[in-house]
Scaffold this motif. Structure first.
Motif, mmCIF file in Angstrom:
data_model
loop_
_atom_site.group_PDB
_atom_site.id
_atom_site.type_symbol
_atom_site.label_atom_id
_atom_site.label_comp_id
_atom_site.label_asym_id
_atom_site.label_seq_id
_atom_site.Cartn_x
_atom_site.Cartn_y
_atom_site.Cartn_z
ATOM 1 N N ASP A 175 22.259 3.871 -49.639
ATOM 2 C CA ASP A 175 22.249 5.223 -50.181
ATOM 3 C C ASP A 175 20.837 5.821 -50.135
ATOM 4 N N GLN A 176 19.866 5.040 -50.614
ATOM 5 C CA GLN A 176 18.496 5.559 -50.676
ATOM 6 C C GLN A 176 17.868 5.708 -49.288
ATOM 7 N N LEU A 177 18.110 4.734 -48.414
ATOM 8 C CA LEU A 177 17.527 4.828 -47.072
ATOM 9 C C LEU A 177 18.114 6.006 -46.292
ATOM 10 N N MET A 178 19.390 6.310 -46.531
ATOM 11 C CA MET A 178 19.999 7.442 -45.834
ATOM 12 C C MET A 178 19.435 8.772 -46.358
ATOM 13 N N ASP A 179 19.172 8.831 -47.671
ATOM 14 C CA ASP A 179 18.542 10.039 -48.227
ATOM 15 C C ASP A 179 17.181 10.276 -47.598
ATOM 16 N N GLU A 180 16.544 9.162 -47.222
ATOM 17 C CA GLU A 180 15.227 9.248 -46.605
ATOM 18 C C GLU A 180 15.321 9.854 -45.211
ATOM 19 N N GLY A 181 16.528 9.843 -44.645
ATOM 20 C CA GLY A 181 16.673 10.386 -43.291
ATOM 21 C C GLY A 181 16.351 9.357 -42.216
ATOM 22 N N VAL A 182 16.307 8.062 -42.591
ATOM 23 C CA VAL A 182 16.034 7.000 -41.599
ATOM 24 C C VAL A 182 17.177 6.960 -40.590
ATOM 25 N N ALA A 183 18.386 7.171 -41.090
ATOM 26 C CA ALA A 183 19.577 7.154 -40.239
ATOM 27 C C ALA A 183 20.639 7.964 -40.974
ATOM 28 N N GLN A 184 21.843 8.030 -40.397
ATOM 29 C CA GLN A 184 22.905 8.788 -41.063
ATOM 30 C C GLN A 184 24.072 7.866 -41.399
ATOM 31 N N LEU A 185 24.707 8.187 -42.517
ATOM 32 C CA LEU A 185 25.815 7.365 -42.974
ATOM 33 C C LEU A 185 27.113 8.157 -42.827
ATOM 34 N N PHE A 186 28.112 7.546 -42.222
ATOM 35 C CA PHE A 186 29.432 8.168 -42.103
ATOM 36 C C PHE A 186 30.453 7.232 -42.745
ATOM 37 N N THR A 187 31.407 7.807 -43.456
ATOM 38 C CA THR A 187 32.455 6.989 -44.081
ATOM 39 C C THR A 187 33.775 7.326 -43.407
ATOM 40 N N MET A 188 34.441 6.332 -42.844
ATOM 41 C CA MET A 188 35.694 6.572 -42.131
ATOM 42 C C MET A 188 36.756 7.099 -43.095
ATOM 43 N N SER A 189 37.492 8.114 -42.674
ATOM 44 C CA SER A 189 38.511 8.713 -43.548
ATOM 45 C C SER A 189 39.673 7.762 -43.789
ATOM 46 N N MET A 190 40.019 6.932 -42.789
ATOM 47 C CA MET A 190 41.199 6.087 -42.906
ATOM 48 C C MET A 190 41.004 4.897 -43.843
ATOM 49 N N ASN A 191 39.871 4.189 -43.668
ATOM 50 C CA ASN A 191 39.730 2.938 -44.402
ATOM 51 C C ASN A 191 38.440 2.838 -45.218
ATOM 52 N N ASN A 192 37.674 3.961 -45.285
ATOM 53 C CA ASN A 192 36.425 3.982 -46.061
ATOM 54 C C ASN A 192 35.355 3.019 -45.554
ATOM 55 N N ARG A 193 35.481 2.548 -44.315
ATOM 56 C CA ARG A 193 34.414 1.684 -43.799
ATOM 57 C C ARG A 193 33.166 2.513 -43.535
ATOM 58 N N LYS A 194 32.015 1.900 -43.760
ATOM 59 C CA LYS A 194 30.746 2.624 -43.612
ATOM 60 C C LYS A 194 30.172 2.407 -42.207
#
Length: 527
Positions: free
Chosen positions: A413-432
């Motif tokens: 959560d914190q590293l993604m806020d930093e903009g190091v990379a982007q986080l996507f959560t799959m709609s079907m199974n909530n996999r990150k």
């Protein structure tokens, strides 16, 4: 007093391809500013000592800059703020965002390699935004391309219109010094000048017999011919054209040996722009307005691993930012105040009471800020131009230690806020899924999760061509409903909850666009 402080500020970024000598140049500028006593970035020594601006553990190990550093120093009564950016292409997104916070840039080019691909991309972003550019051709003490060939290459590959403001006297093994066209004098280097105290001799007159004795008559003749060619071929320097992004001055030098760096710095503080106006969605903000405004362009988690703190880097656009004064966090619509805003000098942070337009301030943050957030005295302003780009690499992230699920989630959560990379959560199974611009970032994330959060992750490959942000004409439209049903297993949401389509090939993206013409697909999150 307020207007004088604005006029004193120079905020710029240094950009280049990896290994062109950007971090070394930053060091030498700090050396002239008296901010450090000796340079520590000599390549072989880099791991033991570390360049002043590389302060993350993984940077020390790799010898590359992976996070943009913010450094400040005073030189000739000007307050200079440098944003040293990562050169490595895997961290390009951090650099693109940093370019929203600078008023001008210095582009560093390696004399042997000339213009490289990464430099082209970064300069294109500067050109799009009409950011004033100064070019510094580095490593003149090594064998490299002819100076005129290099100038041609910069014009053709980068689409710039250049005018040299200094010229080398000899190149490579024959390198004897620099003729400063800006100040009309020659400077010769007589011994190793790795400290700023190295011996140099200056000549204001090219016909001085002593100059001929030191560099030989052949070299002097060549220099005079080349200077004549420069004045005949290249346009004269015009500050207005430079500030409008239409003319780019070029300097030659060797940052490692301190040749030509002071010439660059002296000219830079004369011609570079003070803090400029900034376009917000609502209106254009001028730096000399009384009311404060600024925006977050970078977030850095764990500046101090012992305290788990995050710093939000804010570029001040207008007014003054004062300690312990409540300001409006526009997105949250809440007033916040800061008891210890930091100004930076690499690893040294100092608490500041008041900061002016152009300054970069670090605010301790417990998770309230996101990149692009605005902070103001009360007006609801949204600054534009800090997009997320579609990543190039995608992997599922798995928790390798079930006991540490909480730490992993917090770290990601914190590293993604930093903009190091982007986080996507799959709609079907909530996999990150983690998406990055370059493969090296996966290693950085894994390393930082383990060393800063005590969480261990593993990755699983995933075939995704592009992440496209989805914009329906109408959410209730049967076409959009059908798209969501048919493409369900390719849909995810980003950290802001926006719908994203993960296309597995360019062909499937084309087919989807044809089948659902009322749905728009964007490769950046800002549309």
């Amino acid at each position: 007093m307020f207007l004088e402080e604005i006029a004193r500020r120079r905020t710029f970024g240094i950009i280049s391809h990896p290994d062109a000598g950007k971090t070394t140049l930053t060091e030498k500028l700090l050396l002239f500013g008296g901010a450090i006593q000796e340079a520590g970035a000599v390549k072989s020594n880099k791991i033991k000592k570390g360049a002043t601006s590389d302060f993350m553990e993984i940077e020390r190990q790799r010898g590359i800059s992976v996070a943009t550093s913010v450094l400040a120093f005073i030189y000739k009564n000007k307050k200079i703020n440098i944003l040293d950016t990562p050169g490595h292409k895997d961290f390009a997104e951090d650099t693109f965002r940093t370019l929203t916070a600078v008023d001008s840039v210095i582009v560093v080019i390696d004399v042997a390699k000339g213009v490289e691909e990464q430099t082209e991309k970064l300069v294109e972003v500067c050109r799009m935004r009409s950011i004033p550019i100064i070019v510094f051709i580095n490593k003149l003490d090594r064998e490299g391309k002819d100076s005129f060939d290099l100038l041609d290459e910069i014009e053709t590959k980068l689409g710039l219109r250049v005018t040299p403001l200094s010229h080398p006297i000899g190149m490579g093994y024959d390198f004897k010094g620099i003729y400063n066209i800006w100040n009309k004098n020659a400077k010769l280097f007589l011994e190793d000048t790795k400290t700023s105290k190295g011996k140099t001799v200056s000549f204001d007159d090219l016909d001085d017999p002593e100059l001929e004795r030191l560099i030989t008559s052949n070299s002097l003749e060549t220099l005079k011919e080349e200077l004549e060619l420069v004045s005949g071929v290249y346009p004269p320097f015009s500050q207005d054209e430079y500030l409008a992004g239409k003319l780019q001055p070029v300097f030659f030098g060797s940052a490692l040996n301190n040749f030509g760096v002071q010439e660059l710095l002296d000219c830079f503080i004369d011609i570079a722009p003070p803090p400029l106006e900034k376009q917000a969605e609502e209106r254009v903000i001028q730096p000399n307005e009384d009311s404060f405004s600024g925006f977050v362009f970078k977030i850095h988690a764990n500046m101090d691993p012992n305290h788990r703190d995050r710093l939000a880097f804010i570029k001040i656009v207008s007014g003054t930012f004062e300690r312990n004064t409540p300001y409006l966090h526009v997105r949250n619509n809440k007033k916040v105040k800061f008891s210890s805003p930091n100004a930076f000098f690499a690893e040294r942070k100092e608490i500041v009471d008041i900061s002016y337009p152009g300054d970069i301030v670090g605010l301790h943050d417990t998770g309230n800020f996101k990149i692009g957030d605005s902070l103001t005295s009360g007006e609801k302003i949204h600054f534009k131009g800090i997009p997320s780009f579609s990543p190039e690499h995608f992997r599922y992230i798995n928790n390798a230690d079930p006991m540490k699920a909480k730490q992993l989630n917090k770290g990601v959560d914190q590293l993604m806020d930093e903009g190091v990379a982007q986080l996507f959560t799959m709609s079907m199974n909530n996999r990150k899924i983690i998406g990055t611009v370059g493969a090296l970032q996966f290693e950085v994330i894994q390393y930082r999760l383990e060393h800063e959060y005590g969480a261990i992750c593993s990755y699983e490959n995933l075939n995704v061509y592009k992440a496209c942000w989805v914009e329906p004409e109408d959410e209730k439209n049967h076409e959009f409903v059908d798209f969501k049903r048919v493409k369900q297993k390719f849909l995810a949401t980003d950290k802001q909850g926006q719908l994203v389509f993960l296309a597995d090939s360019s062909f499937s993206l084309q087919m989807t666009q044809q089948k659902y013409p009322s749905v728009k697909f964007h490769l950046t999150s800002e549309f």
